[in-house]
Design an enzyme around this catalytic site. Structure first.
Site, PDB file in Angstrom:
ATOM      1  N   MET A 250     -17.681 -28.842  26.151  1.00  0.00           N
ATOM      2  CA  MET A 250     -18.266 -29.717  25.133  1.00  0.00           C
ATOM      3  C   MET A 250     -19.440 -30.493  25.721  1.00  0.00           C
ATOM      4  SD  MET A 250     -16.660 -29.206  22.256  1.00  0.00           S
ATOM      5  CE  MET A 250     -16.907 -27.508  22.797  1.00  0.00           C
ATOM      6  N   HIS A 251     -20.536 -29.783  25.971  1.00  0.00           N
ATOM      7  CA  HIS A 251     -21.706 -30.421  26.584  1.00  0.00           C
ATOM      8  C   HIS A 251     -22.293 -31.497  25.662  1.00  0.00           C
ATOM      9  CE1 HIS A 251     -21.579 -27.481  29.737  1.00  0.00           C
ATOM     10  NE2 HIS A 251     -21.961 -26.479  28.969  1.00  0.00           N
ATOM     11  N   ASP A 252     -22.980 -31.074  24.619  1.00  0.00           N
ATOM     12  CA  ASP A 252     -23.703 -32.014  23.764  1.00  0.00           C
ATOM     13  C   ASP A 252     -22.781 -32.946  22.967  1.00  0.00           C
ATOM     14  OD1 ASP A 252     -25.948 -30.838  24.782  1.00  0.00           O
ATOM     15  OD2 ASP A 252     -26.342 -29.606  23.024  1.00  0.00           O
TER      16      ASP A 252
ATOM     17  N   SER B  97     -20.329 -34.463  23.899  1.00  0.00           N
ATOM     18  CA  SER B  97     -19.871 -35.577  24.738  1.00  0.00           C
ATOM     19  C   SER B  97     -20.710 -36.827  24.515  1.00  0.00           C
ATOM     20  CB  SER B  97     -19.894 -35.180  26.218  1.00  0.00           C
ATOM     21  OG  SER B  97     -21.223 -34.941  26.660  1.00  0.00           O
TER      22      SER B  97
END
Length: 307
Positions: A240-242, A244
């Site tokens: 969950m990169h973006d 976060s």
């Protein structure tokens, strides 16, 4: 009172998840979305941002197209990880809402220059080209920003585009260097933390139990992200990169961080685009180190229940 927010992004599957979260929340007053070339070219990131606004019934949020390429380096994109359309899992369509007239950088300069001190929070989930260009045109706009929340960089986790570099920074290291040097307070969601929050199957099953149309769209995105990630990372689930960034704004208690000063390697070579940390009490950059992954997905579910 809702938090005034500008989102600068390059949708992108995980940007799409992030936008759904932000646009669903009553706690965030999304004043505008600005787009940049990154995961896919600018024409697609600009369309995809408007697609997500339409799917969330948020045609009130203006979308401005920004820079079509990085400041100095040759452009790089990531269709292999996001699909040719940029948002794997959704059928692309031309949104009803048009792009706003004018350039994203002009919008940022004019809006932030007119803002009260610290009025805006900026979420940045793509290459930092737009923000760097705005700061270069008028450094005084920093006064209108209370905090940047960046998806950027890597330290202990290593890179995801080279052994040392994370994609957003690698795509425009010179822009990232400008933004980090600006001294604006920033919370940095790097691969160190985003790789610890993944769309594991029990978490997706939790979302499948939410009986709303937006939850079903969220599941489609997460499952598509898992399929793409699994092709390249031996079956691992999508991090969950973006998302976060928005999770931090809505539930900061889910995260822990350390104070640092971040710099960026802009010299050509193996470490081009690497983020370098100097731990500094009181430093301007809060480097996030840990996250409560189950709490993260509980937050997504709660947002989709209300959407």
């Amino acid at each position: 009172m809702s938090l005034p927010l500008i989102i600068d992004c390059d949708p992108g599957v995980d940007d799409a998840v992030m936008l759904m979260m932000a646009l669903a929340s009553d706690a965030l007053d999304v004043r505008a979305i600005t787009t940049v070339a990154g995961n896919v070219p600018l024409r697609l990131t600009s369309r995809n941002a408007r697609m997500m606004c339409q799917l969330m019934n948020r045609g009130d949020v203006p979308v401005y197209a920004g820079c079509p390429g990085p400041i100095l380096r040759a452009p790089v994109t990531a269709e292999d990880f996001h699909g040719e359309s940029g948002i794997a899992g959704l059928d692309p369509f031309e949104p009803d809402m048009p792009l706003e007239d004018g350039h994203a950088v002009t919008f940022l300069v004019e809006t932030l220059k007119a803002a009260a001190p610290g009025e805006y929070t900026l979420v940045v989930t793509g290459p930092m080209t737009n923000i760097a260009a705005a700061l270069t045109l008028d450094p005084s706009i920093a006064e209108g920003i209370s905090r940047l929340v960046l998806m950027a960089g890597a330290d202990s986790a290593g890179g995801n585009i080279t052994p040392f570099s994370e994609f957003n920074v690698f795509a425009d290291p010179h822009a990232a260097a400008i933004v980090f040097r600006s001294g604006i307070p920033a919370t940095v969601m790097s691969l160190d933390v985003t790789h610890t929050v993944r769309a594991e199957l029990p978490r997706i099953e939790r979302l499948k139990a939410v009986p709303t149309e937006r939850a079903a769209i969220m599941v489609q995105l997460l499952e598509a992200g898992n399929e793409l990630e699994g092709r390249w990372k031996e079956g691992r689930k999508s991090p969950m990169h973006d998302p976060s960034t928005v999770a931090f704004l809505l539930a900061p208690h889910l995260f822990e961080a350390k104070a640092t000063t971040v710099s960026v390697v802009t010299d050509e070579g193996d470490r081009f685009g690497q983020t370098c940390l100097a731990e500094a009490p009181g430093g301007p950059h809060d480097w996030v180190t840990t996250a409560d992954a189950d709490g993260f997905f509980d937050l997504i579910a709660s947002l989709m229940e209300r959407a």
